[in-house]
Design an enzyme around this catalytic site. Structure first.
Site, mmCIF file in Angstrom:
data_model
loop_
_atom_site.group_PDB
_atom_site.id
_atom_site.type_symbol
_atom_site.label_atom_id
_atom_site.label_comp_id
_atom_site.label_asym_id
_atom_site.label_seq_id
_atom_site.Cartn_x
_atom_site.Cartn_y
_atom_site.Cartn_z
ATOM 1 N N CYS A 126 9.178 4.480 3.759
ATOM 2 C CA CYS A 126 9.564 3.197 3.150
ATOM 3 C C CYS A 126 10.769 3.291 2.230
ATOM 4 C CB CYS A 126 8.384 2.622 2.381
ATOM 5 S SG CYS A 126 7.083 2.048 3.476
ATOM 6 N N LEU B 29 0.839 -1.204 0.000
ATOM 7 C CA LEU B 29 0.000 0.000 0.000
ATOM 8 C C LEU B 29 0.872 1.251 0.000
ATOM 9 C CD1 LEU B 29 0.055 1.471 3.002
ATOM 10 C CD2 LEU B 29 -1.436 -0.402 3.601
ATOM 11 N N GLY C 185 11.211 15.464 -10.010
ATOM 12 C CA GLY C 185 10.950 16.331 -8.870
ATOM 13 C C GLY C 185 12.162 16.423 -7.976
#
Ligand SMILES: NC(=O)c1ccc[n+]([C@@H]2O[C@H](COP(=O)([O-])OP(=O)(O)OC[C@H]3O[C@@H](n4cnc5c(N)ncnc54)[C@H](O)[C@@H]3O)[C@@H](O)[C@H]2O)c1
Length: 434
Positions: free
Chosen positions: A255, A148, A248
């Protein structure tokens, strides 16, 4: 339906618990922080993550929160969702995992201990040995890594790209797979070592894509190409795909930085020098610092300059500040003598930031009288940054867009000096209103 115990009420534990409850399972979530359990019992989620409060409320009848490890004694599954932060050497700190093993209560039947925390390859074998040593050889073991992403964690859990289950015994893998049977996703069954490696390799590959496109962006800057167009053209190649090709100021979060270090260390400890991953990490570190160079190019010395940092969380839709690029950026700007005012829609305090950064409540407050505004996190609230009203409120209407959020032409037409990452140089002259 099964009874599921969860160790850890953080992002992964709480989302896992809420989603399993939504799937109809009975869930007991155990944490060691009394304040966290109290606030969860009172219906408050201790962090910002869309859909989690609603899911917890909707499934309150099937969810309970506890500090007492004995409350998970009759669970058929025991999910380990504790944090595995880096040690000073970069290795994963597994002390919380070992605490869970040490604390396990008397267990009967054949419950399965399921590792969802991200752990180095080989951890499952060590935990298996630890369980056996504790006389818990009747407890099964499975690795079920979690993929996730914060910001849309519930969606990722309920509609995953795949579910990975690695087990020593097929019956344990079958039981874990069965828990997810109502989720329509490809199931990858493997041995435990491979399941552990799938998680580390997937993260490393995503980071590699980010550092790759950031290096392309840097070459674009040197040669006059536009990385946004380049990424579009590259990403349409079906062999490559469009994901994680957004240039960016680099990745952060709980993580990627720690998992890349852990994999690098895992390789080194096994006698292998993972050169590509080392470069990925170094590119990311340098990328965060490039913003300072861009500011200096426009403002010369930063001493006494007022810089607005817009967005603090490591990415939008979360209040997670772990390894956020804003922390490095703020430190570098303060070290250069700049005055730093920072705004974020959900990070309300500056606890994670170096002392000296002033947190303000609105974008308008952050940019009033500023010599430059830096977009650090691509919050949607910042899409309207390049307004004439904002231009007039700044001492010097300079935007450094660290996430390529704005349309450069629109920003320049509105009277800003605009610089993104890997985008062609400003064509309109810098304007200064004082
Ligand atoms: N956050 C993410 O996006 C994400 C995604 C995939 C995988 N992971 C991995 O999942 C794991 C957990 O990550 P997180 O972000 O949820 O961490 P977190 O720090 O938000 O939560 C961990 C929780 O575990 C609790 N805890 C520590 N020791 C405990 C114990 N003995 N018993 C019960 N609870 C205990 C802590 O108090 C904390 O609430 C990590 O290994 C992480 O790498 C995280």
């Amino acid at each position: 339906m099964s009874k599921v115990g969860i160790f850890g009420a953080g992002w992964v534990g709480l989302v896992t618990g809420a989603c399993f409850a939504e799937l109809g399972h009975e869930v007991v979530i155990r944490d060691v922080v009394p304040g966290k359990i109290e606030s969860l019992r009172a219906g408050h989620v201790p962090f910002h993550e869309d859909d989690v409060p609603e899911l917890l409320q909707k499934n309150a009848g099937r969810l309970s929160f506890t500090l007492d490890v004995n409350d998970v004694a009759d669970c058929e599954f025991l999910f380990v969702c504790v944090d595995t932060p880096p040690t000073y050497s970069g290795d994963a700190d597994l002390s919380r995992v070992w605490t869970v093993i040490d604390e396990l209560p008397e267990l009967s039947g054949r419950p399965v201990l399921v590792m969802k925390s991200t752990v180095p390859v080989g951890t499952g074998e060590k935990v298996r040995a630890g369980l056996d040593q504790r006389g818990l050889d009747h407890v099964g073991y499975a690795s079920n890594p979690e993929f996730l992403a914060e910001g849309h964690a519930v969606r990722d859990f309920m509609s995953p790209d795949r579910i990975v289950v690695g087990a020593f015994e097929a019956e344990d893998g079958d039981a874990v797979a069965q828990l997810y049977s109502s989720i329509d996703a490809p199931l990858v069954r493997s041995d435990v070592n491979s399941a552990e490696m799938i998680k580390l390799a997937a993260n490393a590959f995503l980071m590699t894509r980010i550092s790759f496109i950031n290096e392309i962006a840097n070459v674009c800057e040197a040669t006059g190409a536009d990385v946004v167009k380049v990424a579009e053209g590259v990403g349409l190649d079906s062999r490559l795909g469009p994901h994680f090709l957004r240039a960016g100021i680099g990745y952060g979060g709980s993580c990627f930085p720690k998992d890349s270090l852990a994999l690098k260390q895992l390789a080194s400890n096994s006698g292998y020098h993972f050169q590509l991953l080392s470069a990925v990490i170094e590119v990311n570190e340098l990328q965060k610092r490039r913003v300072v160079g861009k500011l200096k190019r426009h403002l010369a010395s930063l001493r006494g300059k007022k810089i607005a940092l817009l967005g603090l969380a490591f990415k939008p839709n979360t209040d997670d500040m772990r390894e956020a690029p804003s922390i490095v950026l703020a430190s570098r700007l303060l070290a250069e003598g700049a005055e730093v005012r920072a705004w974020d829609p959900v990070v309300a305090d500056g606890k994670a930031l170096p002392r000296g950064v002033v947190i303000v409540a609105s974008v308008a407050e952050a940019i009033a009288g500023a010599d430059a505004a830096v977009i650090v996190t691509e919050w949607s609230e910042l899409r309207s940054l390049a307004s004439t009203e904002n231009r007039d409120s700044m001492a010097n209407p300079l935007i450094i867009d660290g996430r390529n959020l704005l349309d450069p032409d629109e920003a320049r037409l509105a009277g800003f000096t605009y610089e993104g990452i890997g985008r062609p140089e400003t064509v309109l002259p810098a304007t200064t209103t004082a």
